[in-house]
Scaffold this motif. Sequence first.
Motif, PDB file in Angstrom:
ATOM      1  N   THR A  53      53.168-103.022 -31.107  1.00 56.68           N
ATOM      2  CA  THR A  53      54.375-102.283 -32.213  1.00 56.68           C
ATOM      3  C   THR A  53      53.306-101.137 -32.877  1.00 56.68           C
TER       4      THR A  53
ATOM      5  N   VAL B  80      52.927 -99.850 -39.223  1.00 52.66           N
ATOM      6  CA  VAL B  80      53.748 -99.658 -40.530  1.00 52.66           C
ATOM      7  C   VAL B  80      52.992 -98.399 -41.429  1.00 52.66           C
TER       8      VAL B  80
ATOM      9  N   TYR C 147      50.107-111.654 -40.799  1.00 54.11           N
ATOM     10  CA  TYR C 147      50.199-111.265 -39.275  1.00 54.11           C
ATOM     11  C   TYR C 147      49.186-109.552 -38.307  1.00 54.11           C
ATOM     12  N   THR C 148      48.508-108.613 -38.814  1.00 52.91           N
ATOM     13  CA  THR C 148      48.363-108.377 -38.431  1.00 52.91           C
ATOM     14  C   THR C 148      46.160-108.564 -38.544  1.00 52.91           C
TER      15      THR C 148
ATOM     16  N   TRP D 232      59.486-113.664 -38.770  1.00 51.31           N
ATOM     17  CA  TRP D 232      58.552-114.132 -38.835  1.00 51.31           C
ATOM     18  C   TRP D 232      58.612-114.987 -37.675  1.00 51.31           C
TER      19      TRP D 232
ATOM     20  N   LEU E 187      49.049-101.639 -40.793  1.00 51.45           N
ATOM     21  CA  LEU E 187      49.253-102.862 -40.808  1.00 51.45           C
ATOM     22  C   LEU E 187      50.528-102.989 -39.334  1.00 51.45           C
TER      23      LEU E 187
ATOM     24  N   CYS F 220      53.641-110.147 -45.383  1.00 46.29           N
ATOM     25  CA  CYS F 220      53.729-110.639 -44.133  1.00 46.29           C
ATOM     26  C   CYS F 220      53.102-110.331 -43.079  1.00 46.29           C
ATOM     27  N   ALA F 221      52.820-108.991 -42.789  1.00 48.05           N
ATOM     28  CA  ALA F 221      52.193-107.617 -42.000  1.00 48.05           C
ATOM     29  C   ALA F 221      50.831-108.081 -42.051  1.00 48.05           C
TER      30      ALA F 221
ATOM     31  N   VAL G  25      53.676-104.773 -37.521  1.00 43.88           N
ATOM     32  CA  VAL G  25      55.068-105.456 -37.847  1.00 43.88           C
ATOM     33  C   VAL G  25      55.745-105.764 -36.361  1.00 43.88           C
TER      34      VAL G  25
END
Length: 144
Positions: free
Chosen positions: A124, A127, A70-71, A109, A5, A66-67, A7
């Motif tokens: 990035t 995580v 986004y990913t 975000w 993931l 959310c990650a 972020v």
Amino acid sequence: MAGELLVPYPGTWAGPPYRLRAGRPVIADDPGVTAIVVDRDSGTVLLLDEDGESVLNSSPAMLVECARRYTAAVPAPDADDDRWEAIGRDLPARIRVIDPAAADGESFWAVAAEEVGYGMHGPTRPVPRRPGLSTGRRRDCCRR
């Protein structure tokens, strides 16, 4: 980074035992600049910087989700400008469905989505995978 993931945070993700900042466990840190912490009372994930604090997500589980969005949204580096711009427009709505306050105004975000729209997705740090984060169970960082 397959399966990781992303972020859009330049700091380093921490693991237990968590260091405390302002009495809150630090789950990520960009030393001398910012930190991501969890408020143990509310469960809220906060971004601390020189201007104070802002809500990143309403919980660690929402941060993970959310990650994930986004990913999944970030295109291959060779995507054309139209693809980047479309993602920049669509990503806030995808985030808002999960955690409404997380995509408002100048939130973390919302800014991340805007930067993706400009093709500014940079390196990035993934995580780290930890048991429990994907299930929404509370971790050591969140327990009182």
